[in-house]
Design a protein around this motif. Structure first.
Motif, short mmCIF file in Angstrom:
data_model
loop_
_atom_site.label_atom_id
_atom_site.label_comp_id
_atom_site.label_asym_id
_atom_site.label_seq_id
_atom_site.Cartn_x
_atom_site.Cartn_y
_atom_site.Cartn_z
N GLU A 83 -8.28 -10.61 3.34
CA GLU A 83 -8.59 -9.45 2.48
C GLU A 83 -9.94 -8.84 2.86
OE1 GLU A 83 -6.13 -8.68 0.75
OE2 GLU A 83 -5.08 -10.47 0.09
N GLU A 113 -8.23 -3.94 -1.08
CA GLU A 113 -8.33 -5.18 -0.28
C GLU A 113 -9.55 -5.96 -0.74
OE1 GLU A 113 -5.81 -5.85 0.95
OE2 GLU A 113 -4.95 -4.38 2.31
N HIS A 116 -8.67 -7.72 -3.76
CA HIS A 116 -7.84 -8.91 -3.49
C HIS A 116 -8.73 -10.08 -3.08
CE1 HIS A 116 -4.09 -6.22 -2.51
NE2 HIS A 116 -4.52 -6.09 -3.76
N GLU A 201 -0.44 -3.58 -3.08
CA GLU A 201 0.00 -3.65 -1.67
C GLU A 201 1.02 -2.56 -1.35
OE1 GLU A 201 -1.81 -6.15 -0.13
OE2 GLU A 201 -1.15 -5.00 1.58
FE LIG Z 1 -4.52 -7.33 0.33
#
Ligand SMILES: [Fe+2]
Ligand SMILES: [Fe+2]
Length: 369
Positions: A83, A113, A116, A201
């Motif tokens: 990530e 990201e 995440h 996502e």
């Molecule tokens: Fe991701």
């Protein structure tokens, strides 16, 4: 960077310092609130493996052995590493986005990201004591551009926006596979992390696929060059599923940490626990081919159609690692292979052809959210 983290707030300071260090201007996403988000998970009970039917592990100490706890920690920080790695790879694109719309998409992908990575660190710090804190700190110390991210794919360069959309179409698709396989995890906090991440996502995959469609529609970038980007990133995506024969994947499954991509609908247990990675990669390859078929519908008559490189091509991991196969899957000699790679992957020649195309603009058809 401070060496010790006592609380998640301490880690947040490291995160903001990391953003700065990689050159990500946080004011670009100032209205976005980074947060750990937990969904409902898939089931209160373990859904597969040796502990099937038991209540999911809510705490690390509910997990029966240290061996299992260590493996789970490993699984989580590997996910987190990808990530943060992707934002490092994409960091230079902000000033070169072909339109405001593309810049908006890029910034959304980057901040998600980062979230995440934040989520994985929240799981590590909230559940794994000192070792979780150490790993959460290390996640912000490795750098894609220094080649220190844990998986090779996340140390590769993303040089331009064709890279970006090919990456979000196919490397984020690997991400979708990994998150889907972790969704039914026997470790409840990990399982509950996956629903919100998967939702985000979906936008990354949309950005990638629609981006490639818009490039083909605009007709400025030669289809032959788009093919070279596919060769680069799909072969990278194949590697991300790991070794074909993997005892680690078998253990993750037995312990209920990571299921199959189609675990929710699978009617029987896996035939061969050692081949789980290969099975997931085969599904990914099939999905890639479907995406490419839909792109081909946009390729004008008389132009070459796009295709997925053979799964044996350009592999660094698995049975074909280091072996010399062409994009069509044919074995080559060392000399032939060297020449072939230069021909089928994007390099300085393509960069030279693309520079005036990028400069002239309108090389992607208009995008809509
Ligand atoms: Fe991701
Ligand atoms: Fe993503």
């Amino acid at each position: 960077m401070a060496q010790k983290i006592a609380t998640f707030d301490d880690w947040k300071d490291l995160f903001y310092a990391w953003q700065k260090d990689i050159g990500f201007d946080a004011s670009l996403v100032k209205d976005y609130k980074f947060d750990a988000i937990y969904g409902e998970g898939t089931s209160p009970e373990i859904e597969f493996g040796e502990f099937k039917g038991r209540k999911k592990f809510e705490k690390v100490l509910d997990i029966p052995t240290q061996d299992m706890r260590d493996s789970l920690l490993h699984l989580i920080f590997y996910q987190g590493d990808t990530e943060f790695g992707s934002s490092e790879q994409q960091r230079k694109l902000i000033d070169t986005a072909p339109s405001d719309y593309d810049r908006m998409c890029l910034l959304r992908v980057m901040r998600e990201e980062q979230r995440h990575g934040w989520q994985m660190c929240h799981v590590l710090i909230s559940n794994f004591g000192d070792s979780g804190k150490v790993e959460a700190r290390k996640l912000l110390e490795r750098r894609a551009y220094n080649g220190t991210r844990l998986l090779g794919a996340f140390n590769k360069n993303i040089d331009d926006f064709i890279d970006f959309v090919t990456y979000t179409c196919f490397i984020d698709r690997d991400g979708k596979y990994q998150l889907t396989m972790l969704h039914p995890s026997s470790f409840a906090p990990l399982s509950r992390s996956m629903g919100p991440m998967l939702k985000e996502e979906a936008f990354h995959l949309f950005t990638g696929q629609s981006g490639l469609s818009r490039i083909i529609k605009a007709g400025k970038v030669p289809v032959e060059i788009v093919q070279k980007y596919l060769n680069k990133w799909l072969s990278t995506g194949y590697d991300l599923f790991g070794k074909d024969c993997s005892s680690a994947a078998a253990r993750f499954y037995r312990w209920g940490f990571k299921g199959r991509f189609d675990e929710a609908t699978a009617s029987s247990p896996p035939k061969d626990l050692d081949r789980l990675n290969e099975e997931a990669r085969n599904l990914y390859y099939k999905e890639d081919c479907q995406i490419i078929d839909s792109l081909n519908a946009l390729v004008p008559e008389g132009k070459p159609k796009l295709c997925a490189p053979d799964p044996k091509f350009n592999r660094q991991i698995g049975d074909c690692a280091g072996k010399m196969y062409s994009v069509e899957g044919n074995p080559l000699s060392e000399a032939e292979y060297k020449e072939h790679l230069a021909k089928v992957l994007p390099g300085p020649v393509e960069a030279k052809i693309l520079a005036p195309i990028f400069k002239a603009g309108n090389w992607m058809a208009a995008g809509t959210a």
